[in-house]
Design a protein around this motif. Sequence first.
Motif, PDB file in Angstrom:
ATOM      1  N   GLU A 173       0.823  -1.204   0.000  1.00  0.00           N
ATOM      2  CA  GLU A 173       0.000   0.000   0.000  1.00  0.00           C
ATOM      3  C   GLU A 173       0.860   1.258   0.000  1.00  0.00           C
ATOM      4  N   GLU A 174       1.936   1.225   0.784  1.00  0.00           N
ATOM      5  CA  GLU A 174       2.847   2.374   0.788  1.00  0.00           C
ATOM      6  C   GLU A 174       3.489   2.554  -0.582  1.00  0.00           C
ATOM      7  N   GLY A 175       3.724   1.403  -1.225  1.00  0.00           N
ATOM      8  CA  GLY A 175       4.305   1.451  -2.564  1.00  0.00           C
ATOM      9  C   GLY A 175       3.407   2.182  -3.561  1.00  0.00           C
ATOM     10  N   ILE A 176       2.090   2.093  -3.354  1.00  0.00           N
ATOM     11  CA  ILE A 176       1.175   2.806  -4.256  1.00  0.00           C
ATOM     12  C   ILE A 176       1.417   4.305  -4.155  1.00  0.00           C
ATOM     13  N   ASP A 177       1.571   4.781  -2.902  1.00  0.00           N
ATOM     14  CA  ASP A 177       1.822   6.213  -2.735  1.00  0.00           C
ATOM     15  C   ASP A 177       3.128   6.637  -3.408  1.00  0.00           C
ATOM     16  N   ASP A 178       4.162   5.786  -3.263  1.00  0.00           N
ATOM     17  CA  ASP A 178       5.440   6.100  -3.927  1.00  0.00           C
ATOM     18  C   ASP A 178       5.255   6.157  -5.437  1.00  0.00           C
ATOM     19  N   LEU A 179       4.455   5.214  -5.933  1.00  0.00           N
ATOM     20  CA  LEU A 179       4.209   5.156  -7.379  1.00  0.00           C
ATOM     21  C   LEU A 179       3.472   6.417  -7.843  1.00  0.00           C
ATOM     22  N   VAL A 180       2.501   6.852  -7.030  1.00  0.00           N
ATOM     23  CA  VAL A 180       1.776   8.088  -7.356  1.00  0.00           C
ATOM     24  C   VAL A 180       2.755   9.260  -7.427  1.00  0.00           C
ATOM     25  N   ASP A 181       3.654   9.342  -6.443  1.00  0.00           N
ATOM     26  CA  ASP A 181       4.654  10.412  -6.445  1.00  0.00           C
ATOM     27  C   ASP A 181       5.490  10.381  -7.716  1.00  0.00           C
ATOM     28  N   GLN A 182       5.932   9.184  -8.073  1.00  0.00           N
ATOM     29  CA  GLN A 182       6.747   9.045  -9.291  1.00  0.00           C
ATOM     30  C   GLN A 182       5.990   9.529 -10.519  1.00  0.00           C
ATOM     31  N   MET A 183       4.717   9.152 -10.605  1.00  0.00           N
ATOM     32  CA  MET A 183       3.899   9.526 -11.762  1.00  0.00           C
ATOM     33  C   MET A 183       3.682  11.041 -11.803  1.00  0.00           C
ATOM     34  N   GLU A 184       3.497  11.623 -10.617  1.00  0.00           N
ATOM     35  CA  GLU A 184       3.295  13.072 -10.571  1.00  0.00           C
ATOM     36  C   GLU A 184       4.561  13.795 -11.014  1.00  0.00           C
ATOM     37  N   ASP A 185       5.728  13.250 -10.628  1.00  0.00           N
ATOM     38  CA  ASP A 185       6.994  13.838 -11.095  1.00  0.00           C
ATOM     39  C   ASP A 185       7.086  13.721 -12.608  1.00  0.00           C
ATOM     40  N   GLU A 186       6.696  12.572 -13.083  1.00  0.00           N
ATOM     41  CA  GLU A 186       6.796  12.287 -14.509  1.00  0.00           C
ATOM     42  C   GLU A 186       5.920  13.226 -15.341  1.00  0.00           C
ATOM     43  N   PHE A 187       4.664  13.430 -14.879  1.00  0.00           N
ATOM     44  CA  PHE A 187       3.721  14.206 -15.675  1.00  0.00           C
ATOM     45  C   PHE A 187       3.690  15.676 -15.270  1.00  0.00           C
ATOM     46  N   GLY A 188       4.281  15.972 -14.110  1.00  0.00           N
ATOM     47  CA  GLY A 188       4.264  17.354 -13.659  1.00  0.00           C
ATOM     48  C   GLY A 188       2.879  17.863 -13.327  1.00  0.00           C
ATOM     49  N   GLU A 189       1.994  16.976 -12.898  1.00  0.00           N
ATOM     50  CA  GLU A 189       0.654  17.398 -12.483  1.00  0.00           C
ATOM     51  C   GLU A 189       0.125  16.405 -11.454  1.00  0.00           C
ATOM     52  N   ASP A 190      -0.970  16.763 -10.826  1.00  0.00           N
ATOM     53  CA  ASP A 190      -1.585  15.852  -9.874  1.00  0.00           C
ATOM     54  C   ASP A 190      -2.096  14.604 -10.582  1.00  0.00           C
ATOM     55  N   VAL A 191      -1.819  13.462  -9.993  1.00  0.00           N
ATOM     56  CA  VAL A 191      -2.332  12.210 -10.549  1.00  0.00           C
ATOM     57  C   VAL A 191      -3.099  11.508  -9.427  1.00  0.00           C
ATOM     58  N   TYR A 192      -4.299  11.058  -9.744  1.00  0.00           N
ATOM     59  CA  TYR A 192      -5.114  10.395  -8.727  1.00  0.00           C
ATOM     60  C   TYR A 192      -4.570   9.013  -8.392  1.00  0.00           C
ATOM     61  N   LYS A 193      -4.582   8.718  -7.100  1.00  0.00           N
ATOM     62  CA  LYS A 193      -4.199   7.390  -6.631  1.00  0.00           C
ATOM     63  C   LYS A 193      -5.093   6.331  -7.295  1.00  0.00           C
ATOM     64  N   THR A 194      -6.372   6.660  -7.419  1.00  0.00           N
ATOM     65  CA  THR A 194      -7.311   5.729  -8.040  1.00  0.00           C
ATOM     66  C   THR A 194      -6.881   5.369  -9.463  1.00  0.00           C
ATOM     67  N   ASP A 195      -6.431   6.398 -10.213  1.00  0.00           N
ATOM     68  CA  ASP A 195      -5.999   6.150 -11.586  1.00  0.00           C
ATOM     69  C   ASP A 195      -4.730   5.295 -11.615  1.00  0.00           C
ATOM     70  N   VAL A 196      -3.799   5.613 -10.709  1.00  0.00           N
ATOM     71  CA  VAL A 196      -2.547   4.854 -10.675  1.00  0.00           C
ATOM     72  C   VAL A 196      -2.828   3.393 -10.350  1.00  0.00           C
TER      73      VAL A 196
END
Lengths: 132, 279
Positions: free
Chosen positions: A82-105
């Motif tokens: 579960e913590e890994g999901i949050d890390d993944l969300v952070d990575q995706m937000e860095d990648e896209f430079g915008e907010d990314v929903y946890k649900t989408d990730v």
Amino acid sequence: MKQGSTDDPFADDPEDEDSDQSSSDTEPVVNTSDSLDSPDSPPSPDELTSTSQRQSLPYIHSRDGVKDGRIQRPIFLREHIEEGIDDLVDQMEDEFGEDVYKTDVTEAAMAVAQEHPDLVSQTLDEWGYGWD
Amino acid sequence: MLAYTVYSEAGGVGKTTLAANLAKAEVRQGRDVLVVDLDTQEASLSHLLDVGDDRNNDQADSLLRHMIDRPRGDFHDLIKTSEGIDVVPSHNILEYASKHLRRREEEAADFGESWNPNKQLLRVLREAGVHEQYDTLIVDPPATADIKLHNAIHATRHLVIPFEPSGKGYESVQGLGQLVSGLEDSLGIEVGVLAVVPNRYKGMNDQDRFLEELRNDGWKLPIRLRERSSLFEGCWAEQCSAYRYIDEYRDREREHELDTLQKLDDLAEHIRNVQVVEA
């Protein structure tokens, strides 16, 4: 209606991209809206994916909110995953430079897994499946 | 951007006064605030903040024109500023919002397009980039549940509900719950309540009982506003926020009125801090 905070209808905005403007003689500051060049979605959820116009926009821009057309599913996860999901969300937000929903990730991760069952079987193998 | 609609099913609970003063509390925190006034009553927020001059002018552009794709100018030219609060003022044409929106919907249908009359406020605000320029958006809808209210709730997804602690007030919160559920289903949205705000609280036992019942129903009541008719009537007479009224029109500071300003600040802060639920 529930106590607390819910979707931000202004949040799921694409980054600036040149799309055809609707025919108004005003200049919108940002050219982003669910309904700029595709009409609004019909109100009933079961028609949500039935109009061809809706498919002219990518999924996150043709929906009204992140929960749109999704059903809540309780799933069982271990803490480190579960913590890994949050890390993944952070990575995706860095990648896209915008907010990314946890649900989408989370759903995207599941979609990727379904495209690559070999990776899934590898992990399950590590977890102990396939022992004789 | 923080966005909410101030609404109550019961009339006369200080909805507009609350919306205007919450807007002012936000401005005092250095935030950029836009208020959208959808109420066509004479005693509207536009009147309270003295930006209602064009409401009868049928040559003027109006928010409704933008909502039906017939704008006469840029969205930003609709905005008037009062006490640091940007306001999209009300216009009499809003009385006929339902008719015009439905007509536009029919027109769209004739061309095989779907066009939802309940979703046009969000479209207009997004196209104008409101969420890029403002920290807070507050919508003041009319007291009647109509298409303007639907647009307000659809655009903001969040409610602040003023209520008078009485049987009638309690029922109005319940009734609003039913109305909102219907909207959630038909528009495919989820609506969150940021605060329920007891107004005209006098400290009576039976009022406490209704507050307790609301808490038991799971609502958060961060503050209680007491009866302050002299202060708020003064605001309407002088067309200004409670903050300015006390600043400019009171010869001496009255402790209980300063207490009300503090509560408004606390409420605004509570609303800002409502834990964003991870989607």
